[in-house]
Every structure is written in structure tokens, then in C-alpha cells.
Write a protein that holds these residues in place. Structure first.
Motif, PDB file in Angstrom:
ATOM      1  N   ASP A 110       4.186  14.399   0.136  1.00  0.00           N
ATOM      2  CA  ASP A 110       4.354  13.160   0.900  1.00  0.00           C
ATOM      3  C   ASP A 110       3.372  13.038   2.051  1.00  0.00           C
ATOM      4  OD1 ASP A 110       6.428  12.782  -0.808  1.00  0.00           O
ATOM      5  OD2 ASP A 110       8.022  13.130   0.659  1.00  0.00           O
ATOM      6  N   ARG A 111       2.871  14.195   2.520  1.00  0.00           N
ATOM      7  CA  ARG A 111       1.908  14.185   3.622  1.00  0.00           C
ATOM      8  C   ARG A 111       0.808  15.181   3.293  1.00  0.00           C
ATOM      9  NH1 ARG A 111       3.144  14.131  10.035  1.00  0.00           N
ATOM     10  NH2 ARG A 111       3.389  11.938   9.482  1.00  0.00           N
ATOM     11  N   GLN A 149       4.028   5.970   2.390  1.00  0.00           N
ATOM     12  CA  GLN A 149       4.816   4.969   3.085  1.00  0.00           C
ATOM     13  C   GLN A 149       6.208   4.851   2.465  1.00  0.00           C
ATOM     14  OE1 GLN A 149       3.410   3.350   6.027  1.00  0.00           O
ATOM     15  NE2 GLN A 149       2.429   5.276   5.487  1.00  0.00           N
ATOM     16  N   PHE A 155       0.131   4.389   0.421  1.00  0.00           N
ATOM     17  CA  PHE A 155      -0.253   5.436   1.363  1.00  0.00           C
ATOM     18  C   PHE A 155      -0.978   4.840   2.558  1.00  0.00           C
ATOM     19  CE2 PHE A 155       0.035   7.722  -2.657  1.00  0.00           C
ATOM     20  CZ  PHE A 155       0.689   8.892  -2.295  1.00  0.00           C
ATOM     21  N   ARG A 156      -0.856   5.537   3.675  1.00  0.00           N
ATOM     22  CA  ARG A 156      -1.633   5.201   4.862  1.00  0.00           C
ATOM     23  C   ARG A 156      -2.455   6.424   5.240  1.00  0.00           C
ATOM     24  NH1 ARG A 156       1.879   4.067   9.941  1.00  0.00           N
ATOM     25  NH2 ARG A 156       2.069   6.342   9.769  1.00  0.00           N
ATOM     26  N   GLU A 190       0.847  -1.186   0.000  1.00  0.00           N
ATOM     27  CA  GLU A 190       0.000   0.000   0.000  1.00  0.00           C
ATOM     28  C   GLU A 190       0.885   1.239   0.000  1.00  0.00           C
ATOM     29  OE1 GLU A 190      -3.189   0.196  -0.327  1.00  0.00           O
ATOM     30  OE2 GLU A 190      -3.533  -1.964  -0.326  1.00  0.00           O
ATOM     31  N   ASP A 211      -0.364   9.721   4.567  1.00  0.00           N
ATOM     32  CA  ASP A 211       1.098   9.639   4.595  1.00  0.00           C
ATOM     33  C   ASP A 211       1.590   8.686   3.517  1.00  0.00           C
ATOM     34  OD1 ASP A 211       2.364  11.281   6.558  1.00  0.00           O
ATOM     35  OD2 ASP A 211       1.381  10.090   8.118  1.00  0.00           O
TER      36      ASP A 211
END
Length: 443
Positions: A430-431, A55, A41-42, A39, A53
Motif C-alpha cells: 500500500d505504501r 488512495q 495512487f498518489r 487516481e 501511496d
């Protein structure tokens, strides 16, 4: 007897280790490699929104890019690795969904897709995700449009054509590809994976349309465009045109025309400070008096209101656009003209009358406007048609109240606010903080 037994045990251990390693690394034919299955992204709740976020990637990345929010609380992120592998991640309400690993489509020049930037997207729910890629080095190069089947996650069709933006028809059966000065492409979404190209129509811009600012679909094969000279509608194979009203003496940059709504009705803004309702068929009505919607202390804001779009529930969002305040026209030379000389007959010819100089009059004065603009324009306005007053949103106060994460400490700017999506993307790449637009509304 001990040595053969010991050797047999070691061989058994090696065989077991090798079998386990083979089992862990094997994959069925056609399934993605192990690093693709991770995955990317989280996402987790963060106050009124979702914090997304990236990963730690298994492969070095070249870039991570996001589209602007799309209708339905949707967004798409592009992940491009150093090896040129393209992935697209679909988000709904800030939660990551399907991850599309995209092979290079046939017929694309070598190197284009390995470096292409994801510029826009459109989602037809439960059907297809349409992605628009543009060259990272040559803006004049034709764009690449990919239609990805949501069920099979395979490319349904691909097309190269000029264009910079996508717009989805209200029935989700076609998508419009358009740019500032390119023909408008109408692409049918129906098809099956592996279909070479979509059924499409290319509509050339007429001489009346010099530069398209905004496009609104009003049917599967009909659309309205706002442009510097007015509003134009394409329907049943023909154009109709409505000229723009006289420009404001405040002076605004070109390319700010906006149109919002749907086939039943909407709103047209030729430039900031003007709002014209549209009926069925994009027929314009009388201009709305925006000053009457604001309290007296904020009445000057009415001339600066820039339509940002319409929320799904009908609320209109406005920002404030700073005008150029053109310099006043020079005063005529007070030096008296030399009297005309007589002609050959001895008669003096009359001096031709010159038209009086025309200047745009600013009310209030230029100095008053400069003082007003110097106080700042960091506020938004929200209006539900039918209500007597607009609601004002102080961006600084709203951001303080929402207490965003450090990665989204600054408001992302008016260019990232798409009211039709009902959401805002803050920070990145990235975030990202996914924020529902309703959270900005004053309490």
C-alpha cells in the motif's frame, strides 16, 4: 394563489436537483465508471526517491501487487477488487501514469482472470505494455499474456501459454516468455487492438538444458539462457552450448546461473564466485579473477559474489550468496579387509584395487568458513568493468544514510534488486518507496 405558486416552486427545485444529479453521474458511452476514473495512487518526493501511496479505494480490494522494477525506471502495480475487476497502473521514475482497466479476454476459462496474479511485465516505450498473469491457485495452469496498446489503452492481443517471466528484445519489437522448464515463446509485439493472437514461435528446450535460470535476448528472435549445465544460445533456428566449469567445493544451490548484457557483449556467471565475459554472439572468454578486484581483508567474499545484473551505464552489481558447505566425505573404514580365500584351484586371486576416495577440499577449512559466514553477509559490491577495484556497499550503513520512511525500514532483499531497471522498490504494497539505485552507491 399562494398554494399553486408554492407547488410550482417545489417542482422546479426538484427538477433542478434531479437534472444536476443526472449531470454529475452521467458519462459518455464507453468511458469508465466514476470509480475507475479516480487516481489509485498518489506520489510525492521523499528524500532521494518517491513515496507512493495507495488512495482509499472506492471498492473493496482483494489484493495489490507490484512487479519487480523494469528497465527504464518502470514498475507496474496490479489492483484487483473483490468483484474481480483487474487494473494495472504504469509507473515511470516513481510517478503514476496510465491506468489500464482490463476486460476479461476472450477464450479465458471462467474465473481465471478474476483471481489471476500479475507476475511480470515488459514495457516497449511509446508502443505497448505487456502483462503476464498467472493463476493464484494452480501453478501448472498456462499463463495469460496481454499486450496493451499505450495509445488507445486497449488490449492489442492476448495469449495463453506456459511461462513465468518476460524479457523484451533490445529493439522492443518482440518479447520472450520463458520459465524454468517450459518452451521459450517469442511473441511479436506488432499488431492492432483486437487482434486475436500475436505472431509467435515456440522453441523447445534441448536435452542439454534441464532448468533455465536466466534468459537474455540477443536479437529479435535470438536469446541466451543460463542453466545448471552451462550456457546455451538459440540463433538462426539452432542451439549452441557451452558447458559450465567444475562447481565450487563450497557448494551452492542450483538455479543461480546468470547472464547480463546485450548482443554486443555481456557477462555469464555459472554460479557465485565465477564471472566469464561474453563477446559478440555470446562467445565466452577467460574467467575473470574476482579476488584481484577485492582488498585482502575481503578476499573470501570473491568466492561468494553473486551477479545481480548490469545497470544501463555498465556497472555490475553483486550480492553475497551463502554456500551450503557440504559435509566432508566419510573416511574409509580402517578395519582390515578379510584376506581372500583360495579358489577351486588353490590359488589366491589378487584383491582388486579401489580408486582413492575423492573429497572436495575447502580452502580455508570448513571451520574457518563457518566463522567467516557467521559475521554476516549484508553488503553489496559494485564494479565498472575496466576499474581495478570493486566498491563495497554496507547495506546497514546505506540504509541509515538514506533515512527511509517507516514503511521501508528494512532493505527489500537481493531478490528485489534488478540493476537493469536502475531502481529499487521498498516496502509495500500500500505504501512503496521508489529509490534510484544510484543512491546506494558509496560516496
Amino acid at each position: 394563489m399562494k398554494r399553486p405558486a408554492l407547488a410550482l416552486g417545489a417542482a422546479t427545485l426538484i427538477l433542478a436537483f434531479g437534472s444536476g444529479a443526472w449531470w454529475l453521474t452521467r458519462r459518455a458511452p464507453g468511458s469508465p465508471p466514476q470509480e475507475e476514473a479516480l487516481e489509485p495512487f498518489r506520489s510525492e518526493p521523499m528524500r532521494v526517491g518517491q513515496l507512493i501511496d495507495l488512495q482509499p479505494p472506492s471498492m473493496p480490494l482483494r489484493s495489490v501487487r507490484w512487479t519487480l522494477p523494469l528497465p527504464g525506471g518502470v514498475a507496474v502495480a496490479q489492483i484487483l477488487t473483490q468483484t474481480g475487476r483487474q487494473q494495472a497502473v504504469l509507473f515511470q521514475q516513481g510517478v503514476p501514469g496510465p491506468v489500464f482497466s482490463l476486460p476479461e479476454p476472450p477464450g479465458v476459462p471462467d474465473g481465471f482472470f478474476r483471481f489471476a496474479d500479475l507476475a511480470d511485465a515488459a514495457l516497449a516505450p511509446d508502443d505497448a505494455l505487456v502483462l503476464l498473469y498467472r493463476s493464484s491457485t494452480d501453478p501448472a495452469s498456462p499463463s495469460l499474456v496481454l499486450a496493451c496498446d499505450l495509445h488507445s489503452q486497449q488490449i492489442r492481443w492476448s495469449l495463453r501459454a506456459p511461462g513465468e517471466h518476460l524479457a523484451l528484445s533490445e529493439d522492443h519489437r518482440s518479447v520472450f516468455l520463458f520459465g524454468a522448464s517450459t518452451p521459450v515463446g517469442i511473441l511479436e509485439l506488432v499488431g492492432r487492438p483486437g487482434q486475436p493472437k500475436p505472431a509467435s514461435t515456440s522453441v523447445d528446450l534441448p536435452p542439454e538444458v534441464k532448468t533455465v535460470s536466466n534468459l537474455l535476448p540477443v536479437g529479435r528472435r535470438a536469446f541466451v539462457v543460463a542453466h545448471d549445465s552451462g550456457l546455451s544460445t538459440w540463433r538462426d533456428g539452432a542451439w549452441t552450448h557451452v558447458p559450465a566449469p567444475a562447481p565450487s567445493p563450497l557448494g551452492f544451490p542450483q538455479g543461480l546461473g546468470r547472464v547480463a548484457g546485450d548482443a554486443k557483449g555481456g557477462w555469464w556467471q555459472p554460479e557465485p564466485g565465477v564471472l566469464i565475459p561474453l563477446g559478440p554472439g555470446a562467445k565466452p572468454g577467460p574467467s575473470r579473477d574476482l579476488k584481484a578486484l577485492l582488498p585482502d581483508p575481503s578476499s573470501l567474499d570473491a568466492s561468494l559474489l553473486q551477479l545481480l545484473g548490469e545497470e544501463p551505464d555498465g556497472h555490475l552489481w553483486f550480492g553475497l550468496m551463502r554456500p551450503t558447505l557440504p559435509a566432508p566425505a566419510p573416511m574409509p573404514d580402517p578395519t582390515p579387509a578379510t584376506p581372500p580365500a583360495p579358489d577351486d584351484s588353490g590359488q589366491v586371486l589378487p584383491t582388486p584395487a579401489l580408486p582413492p576416495a575423492t573429497t572436495a577440499t575447502l580452502q580455508p577449512s570448513r571451520e574457518d568458513w563457518e566463522a567467516y559466514l557467521g559475521k554476516g553477509l549484508d553488503r553489496l559490491y559494485l564494479w565498472k568493468p575496466g576499474e581495478e577495484r570493486m566498491k563495497v556497499v554496507s547495506i546497514a550503513d546505506a540504509w541509515k544514510r538514506l533515512t527511509p520512511p517507516p514503511s521501508a525500514s528494512a532493505f527489500p532483499g537481493l531478490g528485489n534488486l534488478r540493476p537493469e531497471a536502475g531502481a529499487l522498490l521498498c516496502g509495500g504494497p500500500d505504501r512503496i518507496w521508489w529509490l534510484p539505485l544510484k543512491a546506494l552507491r558509496p560516496r
